[in-house]
Design an enzyme around this catalytic site. Sequence first.
Site, short mmCIF file in Angstrom:
data_model
loop_
_atom_site.label_atom_id
_atom_site.label_comp_id
_atom_site.label_asym_id
_atom_site.label_seq_id
_atom_site.Cartn_x
_atom_site.Cartn_y
_atom_site.Cartn_z
N ARG A 274 0.88 -1.19 0.00
CA ARG A 274 0.00 0.00 0.00
C ARG A 274 0.90 1.22 0.00
NH1 ARG A 274 -5.26 1.51 3.50
NH2 ARG A 274 -6.07 0.12 1.90
N HIS B 186 -7.44 0.68 -6.43
CA HIS B 186 -7.62 -0.18 -5.25
C HIS B 186 -8.32 -1.48 -5.69
CE1 HIS B 186 -7.77 -1.37 -1.21
NE2 HIS B 186 -8.58 -0.48 -0.69
N GLN C 73 -10.15 -3.96 -3.14
CA GLN C 73 -11.44 -3.47 -2.67
C GLN C 73 -12.52 -3.75 -3.70
OE1 GLN C 73 -12.34 -1.75 0.38
NE2 GLN C 73 -14.33 -2.31 -0.47
N ASP D 126 -17.09 7.42 -1.53
CA ASP D 126 -15.81 7.31 -0.81
C ASP D 126 -15.50 8.72 -0.28
OD1 ASP D 126 -13.29 6.54 0.12
OD2 ASP D 126 -12.35 6.55 -1.87
N CYS E 187 -16.35 1.87 0.63
CA CYS E 187 -15.14 1.08 0.92
C CYS E 187 -14.71 1.23 2.38
CB CYS E 187 -14.02 1.50 -0.02
SG CYS E 187 -13.65 3.26 0.01
N ARG F 259 -13.74 -8.46 1.83
CA ARG F 259 -12.31 -8.23 1.57
C ARG F 259 -11.52 -9.49 1.90
NH1 ARG F 259 -10.16 -3.09 1.68
NH2 ARG F 259 -8.32 -4.18 0.96
N1 NVA Z 1 -9.83 6.92 -1.45
C1 NVA Z 1 -9.50 6.45 -0.14
C2 NVA Z 1 -9.78 4.99 -0.03
C3 NVA Z 1 -9.50 4.39 1.31
C4 NVA Z 1 -9.76 2.92 1.36
C5 NVA Z 1 -8.04 6.76 0.15
O1 NVA Z 1 -7.21 6.56 -0.72
O2 NVA Z 1 -7.74 7.21 1.25
N1 CP Z 2 -11.21 0.05 2.42
C1 CP Z 2 -9.94 -0.05 2.86
O1 CP Z 2 -9.01 -0.31 2.12
O2 CP Z 2 -9.79 0.16 4.21
P1 CP Z 2 -8.43 0.35 5.00
O3 CP Z 2 -7.85 1.68 4.57
O4 CP Z 2 -8.83 0.34 6.44
O5 CP Z 2 -7.50 -0.77 4.66
#
Ligand code: NVA
Ligand code: CP
Length: 300
Positions: free
Chosen positions: A102, A129, A132, A219, A259, A287
């Site tokens: 990540r 992502h 997800q 989101d 998400c 997930r």
């Molecule tokens: N768009 C959000 C998704 C989190 C799962 C982010 O990147 O923070």
């Molecule tokens: N939806 C998701 O990826 O959640 P986290 O940021 O908690 O991993």
Amino acid sequence: MKHLLKLGDLGREEILTILNLADQLKYERKNGVFHPYLQGKKLGMIFQKSSTRTRVSFEAGMYELGGCALFLSNRDLQIGRGEPVEDTARVLSRYLDGLMIRTFAQQEVEDFARFGSIPVINGLTDYCHPCQVLADLMTIREVKGSFRGLKLCFVGDGNNMANSLLVGAVRMGMRFSIACPAGYEPDADLVAWGKENGDVTVTQDVGEAAEGADVLYTDVWASMGQEEEKARRVKAFAGYQINGTLMKAAKKDAMVLHCLPAHRGEEITADVFEAHAGEIFEEAENRLHAQKAVMCKLMK
Ligand code: NVA
Ligand code: CP
């Protein structure tokens, strides 16, 4: 399938194979049946951003498959002090059987795949992502039975989630609409690809996007790494919210997905969130199942 760097890496059949295995693993787990498909295998998980769901579902998933997962924070790795990806990737490939990452730049995930010799899984970048969206597709199919004829509407930022949802919808034959303020559209190349290969609409009009939708998705307005833009974004996204009024534009039996984490009162109202909490938390659970399926496909 060697890696999961972005959803576009997977064809429709590959996605269906993953979803079918995920359904099977979910069913078996409910009945207390666990297969050690990844006995003795090790997954490294590099996190350069926070996580609740991704971290815990990968770690629990690996354990349930008979393997183990190592949480590797950027703060502790030498990569945080400048050791190049090409060296880190080659070293970790000597110890591990798979790597989940990540991070911010999509290029970094691609580089890990290029320089390492083990499967790499994208656990979220600024661009996409995929894990997800596999869970989202699983949830939609669970509730709706199939993807045929469905319209998926995304309300809000054309961010990593919107990019992957667009690809997932087009791959599975769903119509995709997104309502976002000017300047916050999804990736232009993906939109062009989606319009060529499916039914994709980008509009600033939330009502138009949600009209007749079977699935409404949203989101956060400010993603991880955009904390400094928060005030500007709160202004830009005012009105880009899933609320009771918008629900009336969608189909009566429309699902609502998120998400998570969710910001009640911003991208979604508390009442709509709670009315659809069953679907949203099933989505979060999925997930685990979807990623176990991905790991089995990549690491078995
Ligand atoms: N768009 C959000 C998704 C989190 C799962 C982010 O990147 O923070
Ligand atoms: N939806 C998701 O990826 O959640 P986290 O940021 O908690 O991993």
